[in-house]
Write a protein that holds these residues in place. Structure first.
Motif, PDB file in Angstrom:
ATOM      1  N   VAL A  88       0.570  15.113   0.808  1.00 19.76           N
ATOM      2  CA  VAL A  88      -0.213  14.277   1.731  1.00 19.76           C
ATOM      3  C   VAL A  88      -0.088  12.804   1.360  1.00 19.76           C
ATOM      4  CG1 VAL A  88      -2.565  13.745   2.471  1.00 19.76           C
ATOM      5  CG2 VAL A  88      -1.810  16.116   2.361  1.00 19.76           C
ATOM      6  N   LEU A  89      -0.190  12.489   0.085  1.00 16.70           N
ATOM      7  CA  LEU A  89      -0.069  11.090  -0.341  1.00 16.70           C
ATOM      8  C   LEU A  89       1.324  10.542  -0.055  1.00 16.70           C
ATOM      9  CD1 LEU A  89      -2.024  11.204  -3.711  1.00 16.70           C
ATOM     10  CD2 LEU A  89      -2.724  10.063  -1.596  1.00 16.70           C
ATOM     11  N   TYR A  90       2.343  11.377  -0.254  1.00 13.97           N
ATOM     12  CA  TYR A  90       3.700  10.920   0.039  1.00 13.97           C
ATOM     13  C   TYR A  90       3.885  10.671   1.534  1.00 13.97           C
ATOM     14  CZ  TYR A  90       8.721  10.586   0.308  1.00 13.97           C
ATOM     15  OH  TYR A  90       9.986  10.145   0.566  1.00 13.97           O
ATOM     16  N   MET A  91       3.328  11.546   2.361  1.00 11.38           N
ATOM     17  CA  MET A  91       3.458  11.350   3.799  1.00 11.38           C
ATOM     18  C   MET A  91       2.728  10.087   4.264  1.00 11.38           C
ATOM     19  SD  MET A  91       5.562  13.520   4.730  1.00 11.38           S
ATOM     20  CE  MET A  91       5.542  13.159   6.462  1.00 11.38           C
ATOM     21  N   ILE A  92       1.625   9.758   3.623  1.00  7.39           N
ATOM     22  CA  ILE A  92       0.934   8.513   3.967  1.00  7.39           C
ATOM     23  C   ILE A  92       1.796   7.310   3.589  1.00  7.39           C
ATOM     24  CG2 ILE A  92      -1.063   7.058   3.401  1.00  7.39           C
ATOM     25  CD1 ILE A  92      -2.679   9.662   3.106  1.00  7.39           C
ATOM     26  N   PHE A 144       0.821  -1.208   0.000  1.00 12.29           N
ATOM     27  CA  PHE A 144       0.000   0.000   0.000  1.00 12.29           C
ATOM     28  C   PHE A 144       0.857   1.261   0.000  1.00 12.29           C
ATOM     29  CE2 PHE A 144      -3.189  -2.979   1.758  1.00 12.29           C
ATOM     30  CZ  PHE A 144      -4.115  -2.840   0.749  1.00 12.29           C
ATOM     31  N   ARG A 145       2.004   1.181   0.633  1.00 10.32           N
ATOM     32  CA  ARG A 145       2.897   2.342   0.635  1.00 10.32           C
ATOM     33  C   ARG A 145       3.339   2.677  -0.780  1.00 10.32           C
ATOM     34  NH1 ARG A 145       5.136   3.460   5.933  1.00 10.32           N
ATOM     35  NH2 ARG A 145       4.450   1.850   7.347  1.00 10.32           N
ATOM     36  N   PHE A 146       3.602   1.654  -1.561  1.00  9.29           N
ATOM     37  CA  PHE A 146       4.000   1.866  -2.948  1.00  9.29           C
ATOM     38  C   PHE A 146       2.883   2.549  -3.735  1.00  9.29           C
ATOM     39  CE2 PHE A 146       3.871   0.334  -7.340  1.00  9.29           C
ATOM     40  CZ  PHE A 146       5.045   0.922  -7.816  1.00  9.29           C
ATOM     41  N   VAL A 147       1.647   2.137  -3.507  1.00 10.13           N
ATOM     42  CA  VAL A 147       0.516   2.739  -4.212  1.00 10.13           C
ATOM     43  C   VAL A 147       0.375   4.213  -3.850  1.00 10.13           C
ATOM     44  CG1 VAL A 147      -2.001   2.679  -4.465  1.00 10.13           C
ATOM     45  CG2 VAL A 147      -0.713   0.547  -4.428  1.00 10.13           C
ATOM     46  N   PHE A 148       0.541   4.547  -2.581  1.00 12.91           N
ATOM     47  CA  PHE A 148       0.452   5.945  -2.162  1.00 12.91           C
ATOM     48  C   PHE A 148       1.605   6.773  -2.729  1.00 12.91           C
ATOM     49  CE2 PHE A 148      -2.333   4.340   1.292  1.00 12.91           C
ATOM     50  CZ  PHE A 148      -3.418   5.157   1.020  1.00 12.91           C
ATOM     51  N   ARG A 149       2.802   6.198  -2.749  1.00 15.78           N
ATOM     52  CA  ARG A 149       3.927   6.936  -3.313  1.00 15.78           C
ATOM     53  C   ARG A 149       3.787   7.109  -4.817  1.00 15.78           C
ATOM     54  NH1 ARG A 149       8.982   3.985  -1.081  1.00 15.78           N
ATOM     55  NH2 ARG A 149       7.480   2.342  -0.772  1.00 15.78           N
ATOM     56  N   VAL A 175       2.267  10.837  -9.379  1.00 16.14           N
ATOM     57  CA  VAL A 175       1.337  11.286 -10.419  1.00 16.14           C
ATOM     58  C   VAL A 175       0.798  12.676 -10.082  1.00 16.14           C
ATOM     59  CG1 VAL A 175      -0.901  10.816 -11.493  1.00 16.14           C
ATOM     60  CG2 VAL A 175       0.729   8.959 -11.167  1.00 16.14           C
ATOM     61  N   ALA A 176       0.404  12.895  -8.835  1.00 10.62           N
ATOM     62  CA  ALA A 176      -0.110  14.204  -8.429  1.00 10.62           C
ATOM     63  C   ALA A 176       0.960  15.281  -8.558  1.00 10.62           C
ATOM     64  CB  ALA A 176      -0.631  14.145  -6.988  1.00 10.62           C
ATOM     65  N   LEU A 177       2.203  14.951  -8.216  1.00  6.66           N
ATOM     66  CA  LEU A 177       3.280  15.918  -8.365  1.00  6.66           C
ATOM     67  C   LEU A 177       3.541  16.231  -9.830  1.00  6.66           C
ATOM     68  CD1 LEU A 177       5.393  17.607  -6.892  1.00  6.66           C
ATOM     69  CD2 LEU A 177       6.957  15.663  -7.114  1.00  6.66           C
ATOM     70  N   SER A 178       3.436  15.226 -10.681  1.00 10.21           N
ATOM     71  CA  SER A 178       3.610  15.451 -12.121  1.00 10.21           C
ATOM     72  C   SER A 178       2.532  16.375 -12.667  1.00 10.21           C
ATOM     73  CB  SER A 178       3.576  14.118 -12.874  1.00 10.21           C
ATOM     74  OG  SER A 178       4.597  13.268 -12.434  1.00 10.21           O
ATOM     75  N   VAL A 179       1.297  16.154 -12.262  1.00 12.43           N
ATOM     76  CA  VAL A 179       0.209  17.031 -12.690  1.00 12.43           C
ATOM     77  C   VAL A 179       0.429  18.443 -12.166  1.00 12.43           C
ATOM     78  CG1 VAL A 179      -2.275  17.458 -12.458  1.00 12.43           C
ATOM     79  CG2 VAL A 179      -1.459  15.162 -12.941  1.00 12.43           C
ATOM     80  N   SER A 180       0.908  18.561 -10.944  1.00  9.83           N
ATOM     81  CA  SER A 180       1.181  19.872 -10.365  1.00  9.83           C
ATOM     82  C   SER A 180       2.249  20.621 -11.153  1.00  9.83           C
ATOM     83  CB  SER A 180       1.630  19.710  -8.908  1.00  9.83           C
ATOM     84  OG  SER A 180       2.018  20.939  -8.370  1.00  9.83           O
ATOM     85  N   VAL A 181       3.305  19.931 -11.532  1.00  6.19           N
ATOM     86  CA  VAL A 181       4.375  20.569 -12.299  1.00  6.19           C
ATOM     87  C   VAL A 181       3.866  20.981 -13.680  1.00  6.19           C
ATOM     88  CG1 VAL A 181       6.601  20.141 -13.421  1.00  6.19           C
ATOM     89  CG2 VAL A 181       6.246  19.467 -11.046  1.00  6.19           C
TER      90      VAL A 181
END
Length: 105
Positions: free
Chosen positions: A89-93, A2-7, A12-18
């Motif tokens: 947040v997803l990375y911290m999870i 599950f940690r891998f899925v969150f990371r 993906v979220a960071l890529s969209v942000s950039v």
């Protein structure tokens, strides 16, 4: 697992942000003024059907108070900032702490 899925979701979220930040930076240079596109505007430009479906779903299941209070506020924020916070947040999870080695100081 599950940690891998969150990371991965954080990546993906960071890529969209950039991507959204680069688009805003390009528009800012072209306009000679600071341009920060709200997430709502970007979402409506990409897929207006899913935006209206999401709004109907939230209003039906959670009530209009949640939509008008929280979600509408988030959608009015710059898209790159929303996705950057989501990535954090997803990375911290999914963050894996190092276990203590068992030695004492």
């Amino acid at each position: 697992m599950f940690r891998f899925v969150f990371r991965l979701a954080a990546l993906v979220a960071l890529s969209v942000s950039v991507i959204m930040a680069v688009i805003d930076a390009t528009r800012s240079v072209a306009a000679s003024a600071l341009v920060m596109t709200p997430l709502n505007t970007s979402w409506l430009a990409v897929s207006p059907d899913t935006r209206s479906t999401f709004e109907c779903f939230v209003r039906d299941k959670a009530g209009p108070l949640l939509w008008d209070g929280a979600i509408a506020w988030v959608l009015n924020q710059p898209g790159f900032a929303v996705f950057a916070v989501l990535a954090f947040v997803l990375y911290m999870i999914g963050y894996r702490r190092e276990r203590p080695s068992g030695r004492f100081a």
